[in-house]
Design a protein around this motif. Structure first.
Motif, PDB file in Angstrom:
ATOM      1  N   MET A 165       0.851  -1.196   0.000  1.00  0.00           N
ATOM      2  CA  MET A 165       0.000   0.000   0.000  1.00  0.00           C
ATOM      3  C   MET A 165       0.886   1.246   0.000  1.00  0.00           C
ATOM      4  SD  MET A 165      -2.823   1.223   2.844  1.00  0.00           S
ATOM      5  CE  MET A 165      -3.738  -0.297   2.717  1.00  0.00           C
ATOM      6  N   THR A 166       0.848   2.023  -1.095  1.00  0.00           N
ATOM      7  CA  THR A 166       1.702   3.208  -1.187  1.00  0.00           C
ATOM      8  C   THR A 166       1.000   4.467  -0.686  1.00  0.00           C
ATOM      9  OG1 THR A 166       0.994   3.584  -3.480  1.00  0.00           O
ATOM     10  CG2 THR A 166       2.997   2.271  -3.136  1.00  0.00           C
ATOM     11  N   LYS A 167      -0.333   4.417  -0.539  1.00  0.00           N
ATOM     12  CA  LYS A 167      -1.094   5.567  -0.051  1.00  0.00           C
ATOM     13  C   LYS A 167      -1.974   5.140   1.116  1.00  0.00           C
ATOM     14  CE  LYS A 167      -0.003   8.728  -3.260  1.00  0.00           C
ATOM     15  NZ  LYS A 167       0.557  10.070  -2.968  1.00  0.00           N
ATOM     16  N   VAL A 168      -2.105   6.025   2.083  1.00  0.00           N
ATOM     17  CA  VAL A 168      -2.984   5.785   3.229  1.00  0.00           C
ATOM     18  C   VAL A 168      -3.956   6.952   3.323  1.00  0.00           C
ATOM     19  CG1 VAL A 168      -3.095   5.656   5.741  1.00  0.00           C
ATOM     20  CG2 VAL A 168      -1.321   4.398   4.513  1.00  0.00           C
ATOM     21  N   ASP A 169      -5.248   6.629   3.278  1.00  0.00           N
ATOM     22  CA  ASP A 169      -6.291   7.655   3.332  1.00  0.00           C
ATOM     23  C   ASP A 169      -6.638   7.985   4.790  1.00  0.00           C
ATOM     24  OD1 ASP A 169      -9.010   8.775   3.541  1.00  0.00           O
ATOM     25  OD2 ASP A 169      -9.129   8.449   1.390  1.00  0.00           O
ATOM     26  N   VAL A 170      -6.454   9.246   5.138  1.00  0.00           N
ATOM     27  CA  VAL A 170      -6.860   9.723   6.451  1.00  0.00           C
ATOM     28  C   VAL A 170      -7.814  10.891   6.249  1.00  0.00           C
ATOM     29  CG1 VAL A 170      -6.127  10.670   8.670  1.00  0.00           C
ATOM     30  CG2 VAL A 170      -4.677   9.002   7.490  1.00  0.00           C
ATOM     31  N   LEU A 171      -9.098  10.630   6.435  1.00  0.00           N
ATOM     32  CA  LEU A 171     -10.154  11.637   6.275  1.00  0.00           C
ATOM     33  C   LEU A 171     -10.092  12.331   4.915  1.00  0.00           C
ATOM     34  CD1 LEU A 171     -10.193  13.256   9.843  1.00  0.00           C
ATOM     35  CD2 LEU A 171     -11.560  11.350   8.963  1.00  0.00           C
ATOM     36  N   GLY A 172      -9.802  11.544   3.887  1.00  0.00           N
ATOM     37  CA  GLY A 172      -9.833  12.069   2.524  1.00  0.00           C
ATOM     38  C   GLY A 172      -8.504  12.554   1.981  1.00  0.00           C
ATOM     39  N   VAL A 173      -7.501  12.677   2.819  1.00  0.00           N
ATOM     40  CA  VAL A 173      -6.170  13.086   2.361  1.00  0.00           C
ATOM     41  C   VAL A 173      -5.323  11.827   2.184  1.00  0.00           C
ATOM     42  CG1 VAL A 173      -4.065  14.352   2.936  1.00  0.00           C
ATOM     43  CG2 VAL A 173      -6.304  15.333   3.463  1.00  0.00           C
TER      44      VAL A 173
ATOM     45  N   VAL B  12       3.217  18.274  -0.088  1.00  0.00           N
ATOM     46  CA  VAL B  12       2.385  18.882   0.953  1.00  0.00           C
ATOM     47  C   VAL B  12       2.690  18.170   2.263  1.00  0.00           C
ATOM     48  CG1 VAL B  12       0.043  19.266   1.802  1.00  0.00           C
ATOM     49  CG2 VAL B  12       0.546  19.562  -0.627  1.00  0.00           C
ATOM     50  N   THR B  13       3.093  18.937   3.273  1.00  0.00           N
ATOM     51  CA  THR B  13       3.338  18.365   4.602  1.00  0.00           C
ATOM     52  C   THR B  13       2.078  18.619   5.419  1.00  0.00           C
ATOM     53  OG1 THR B  13       4.395  20.427   5.330  1.00  0.00           O
ATOM     54  CG2 THR B  13       5.819  18.723   4.443  1.00  0.00           C
ATOM     55  N   ALA B  14       1.297  17.576   5.588  1.00  0.00           N
ATOM     56  CA  ALA B  14      -0.055  17.740   6.139  1.00  0.00           C
ATOM     57  C   ALA B  14      -0.144  17.271   7.589  1.00  0.00           C
ATOM     58  CB  ALA B  14      -1.065  16.984   5.277  1.00  0.00           C
ATOM     59  N   ASN B  15      -0.585  18.167   8.462  1.00  0.00           N
ATOM     60  CA  ASN B  15      -0.855  17.836   9.856  1.00  0.00           C
ATOM     61  C   ASN B  15      -2.377  17.779  10.056  1.00  0.00           C
ATOM     62  OD1 ASN B  15      -1.697  20.494   9.832  1.00  0.00           O
ATOM     63  ND2 ASN B  15       0.082  21.260  10.956  1.00  0.00           N
ATOM     64  N   PRO B  16      -2.861  17.448  11.253  1.00  0.00           N
ATOM     65  CA  PRO B  16      -4.315  17.389  11.462  1.00  0.00           C
ATOM     66  C   PRO B  16      -5.044  18.680  11.093  1.00  0.00           C
ATOM     67  CG  PRO B  16      -3.214  16.282  13.264  1.00  0.00           C
ATOM     68  CD  PRO B  16      -2.133  16.931  12.445  1.00  0.00           C
ATOM     69  N   GLU B  17      -4.400  19.823  11.330  1.00  0.00           N
ATOM     70  CA  GLU B  17      -5.023  21.102  11.005  1.00  0.00           C
ATOM     71  C   GLU B  17      -5.291  21.216   9.512  1.00  0.00           C
ATOM     72  OE1 GLU B  17      -4.330  25.780  12.284  1.00  0.00           O
ATOM     73  OE2 GLU B  17      -2.717  24.327  12.522  1.00  0.00           O
ATOM     74  N   ILE B  18      -4.322  20.800   8.703  1.00  0.00           N
ATOM     75  CA  ILE B  18      -4.483  20.838   7.251  1.00  0.00           C
ATOM     76  C   ILE B  18      -5.554  19.854   6.797  1.00  0.00           C
ATOM     77  CG2 ILE B  18      -3.321  20.125   5.110  1.00  0.00           C
ATOM     78  CD1 ILE B  18      -0.887  21.690   6.010  1.00  0.00           C
ATOM     79  N   VAL B  19      -5.562  18.667   7.397  1.00  0.00           N
ATOM     80  CA  VAL B  19      -6.575  17.666   7.041  1.00  0.00           C
ATOM     81  C   VAL B  19      -7.979  18.206   7.319  1.00  0.00           C
ATOM     82  CG1 VAL B  19      -7.497  15.374   7.569  1.00  0.00           C
ATOM     83  CG2 VAL B  19      -5.022  15.713   7.396  1.00  0.00           C
ATOM     84  N   MET B  20      -8.167  18.814   8.478  1.00  0.00           N
ATOM     85  CA  MET B  20      -9.478  19.334   8.829  1.00  0.00           C
ATOM     86  C   MET B  20      -9.863  20.512   7.931  1.00  0.00           C
ATOM     87  SD  MET B  20     -10.583  17.270  11.072  1.00  0.00           S
ATOM     88  CE  MET B  20     -11.994  18.068  11.864  1.00  0.00           C
TER      89      MET B  20
ATOM     90  N   ALA C 170       8.506  27.239   0.673  1.00  0.00           N
ATOM     91  CA  ALA C 170       7.594  28.352   0.908  1.00  0.00           C
ATOM     92  C   ALA C 170       7.053  28.294   2.331  1.00  0.00           C
ATOM     93  CB  ALA C 170       6.436  28.316  -0.087  1.00  0.00           C
ATOM     94  N   ALA C 171       7.438  29.280   3.139  1.00  0.00           N
ATOM     95  CA  ALA C 171       6.976  29.365   4.529  1.00  0.00           C
ATOM     96  C   ALA C 171       5.882  30.424   4.614  1.00  0.00           C
ATOM     97  CB  ALA C 171       8.143  29.709   5.449  1.00  0.00           C
ATOM     98  N   LEU C 172       4.755  30.114   4.019  1.00  0.00           N
ATOM     99  CA  LEU C 172       3.656  31.071   3.891  1.00  0.00           C
ATOM    100  C   LEU C 172       2.426  30.685   4.705  1.00  0.00           C
ATOM    101  CD1 LEU C 172       3.900  31.482   0.006  1.00  0.00           C
ATOM    102  CD2 LEU C 172       4.825  33.032   1.739  1.00  0.00           C
ATOM    103  N   GLY C 173       2.459  29.496   5.322  1.00  0.00           N
ATOM    104  CA  GLY C 173       1.265  29.004   5.990  1.00  0.00           C
ATOM    105  C   GLY C 173       0.256  28.483   4.973  1.00  0.00           C
ATOM    106  N   PHE C 174      -0.544  27.512   5.411  1.00  0.00           N
ATOM    107  CA  PHE C 174      -1.560  26.992   4.486  1.00  0.00           C
ATOM    108  C   PHE C 174      -2.787  27.882   4.542  1.00  0.00           C
ATOM    109  CE2 PHE C 174      -3.000  25.166   8.497  1.00  0.00           C
ATOM    110  CZ  PHE C 174      -4.381  25.204   8.381  1.00  0.00           C
ATOM    111  N   PRO C 175      -3.569  27.981   3.492  1.00  0.00           N
ATOM    112  CA  PRO C 175      -3.417  27.337   2.191  1.00  0.00           C
ATOM    113  C   PRO C 175      -2.575  28.163   1.205  1.00  0.00           C
ATOM    114  CG  PRO C 175      -5.506  28.484   2.242  1.00  0.00           C
ATOM    115  CD  PRO C 175      -4.858  28.700   3.602  1.00  0.00           C
TER     116      PRO C 175
END
Length: 242
Positions: free
Chosen positions: A1-9, A36-44, A160-165
């Motif tokens: 499994m190369t991808k893991v789905d966590v709440l759609g990401v 994309v470096t995704a944390n829980p905040e980005i996922v939500m 790029a240190a601009l904050g998401f999105p």
């Protein structure tokens, strides 16, 4: 499994070493990588903003689990990820590799003094890496001159240190014109790179308590930290609905 789905990401199912190897392989074969470096905040945030979710799903080449919350969420869903692949560690590893390969880098984002200090650190610690451009993060995405400056510099890597999105939206535009470059949003990483902020001690990192250390140093982050229990509740609900 190369991808893991966590709440759609869709997270890449790699540890740090394999993640880096994949990025390096892609670059050496002429393929750029939008990370994309995704944390829980980005996922939500992605769950509530379809355009951002589509950008990650359709435009990002790789997505790392930037936070222990994502790793815990994946385990709760029965599809564990091997480890955190944090944005800061990923960035510094890529800078080291870029120096070995005598690559070109552009640093964009953060306050002007932080950006300048980050550039100085890169030039000191990664001497064979050429900084071809740098600027602070105080610009509007509609300002085409900023985008044009990055493109004209022809970097191999853009951090790029601009904050998401904002950082992902900006890098998506860069990708259209620099398809062979490594592009990565790094949030507040320039603060640490510059020395303006300190990272948690290694012991605290290994205990997966870095979030608590950061909260103690910056109590104003309490509102952002509140996203983590919301994220875990959403994971539990998602698991029950399987």
């Amino acid at each position: 499994m190369t991808k893991v789905d966590v709440l759609g990401v869709q997270f890449d199912n790699y540890n740090m070493r394999d993640f880096l190897r994949k990025v390096e392989e892609r670059f050496l074969h002429g393929q750029g990588t939008f990370i994309v470096t995704a944390n829980p905040e980005i996922v939500m945030y992605a769950r509530e903003h379809d355009d951002y979710a589509r950008l990650i799903d359709e435009r990002a080449d790789m997505v790392s689990a930037d936070g222990i919350g994502v790793v815990k969420g994946a385990a709760m869903l029965g599809t564990p990820l091997p480890e955190r692949v944090t944005g800061y560690d990923l960035m510094t590893n890529l800078l080291a590799w870029g120096s070995e390969e005598k690559m070109r880098v552009y640093l964009i984002g953060a306050k002007a003094d932080v950006n300048e200090a980050a550039v100085a650190r890169v030039q000191r610690d990664y001497p064979d890496l050429t900084v071809v451009g740098a600027r602070d993060g105080y610009f509007d995405l509609s300002d085409q001159k900023v985008l044009a400056d990055v493109i004209a510099a022809e970097p191999d890597m853009v951090f790029a240190a601009l904050g998401f999105p904002k950082q992902e939206n900006f890098l998506n535009e860069v990708k259209k014109q620099l398809p062979g470059a490594i592009l990565m949003g790094v949030g507040g990483s320039f603060d640490v790179l510059s020395g303006k902020a300190k990272r948690a001690p290694k012991l605290v990192q290994n205990m997966h308590m870095e979030w608590l250390y950061r909260l103690a140093k910056q109590p104003s982050r309490i509102g952002r930290m509140a996203v983590l229990p919301q994220f875990l509740r959403a994971v539990r609900r998602s698991n029950k609905n399987k």
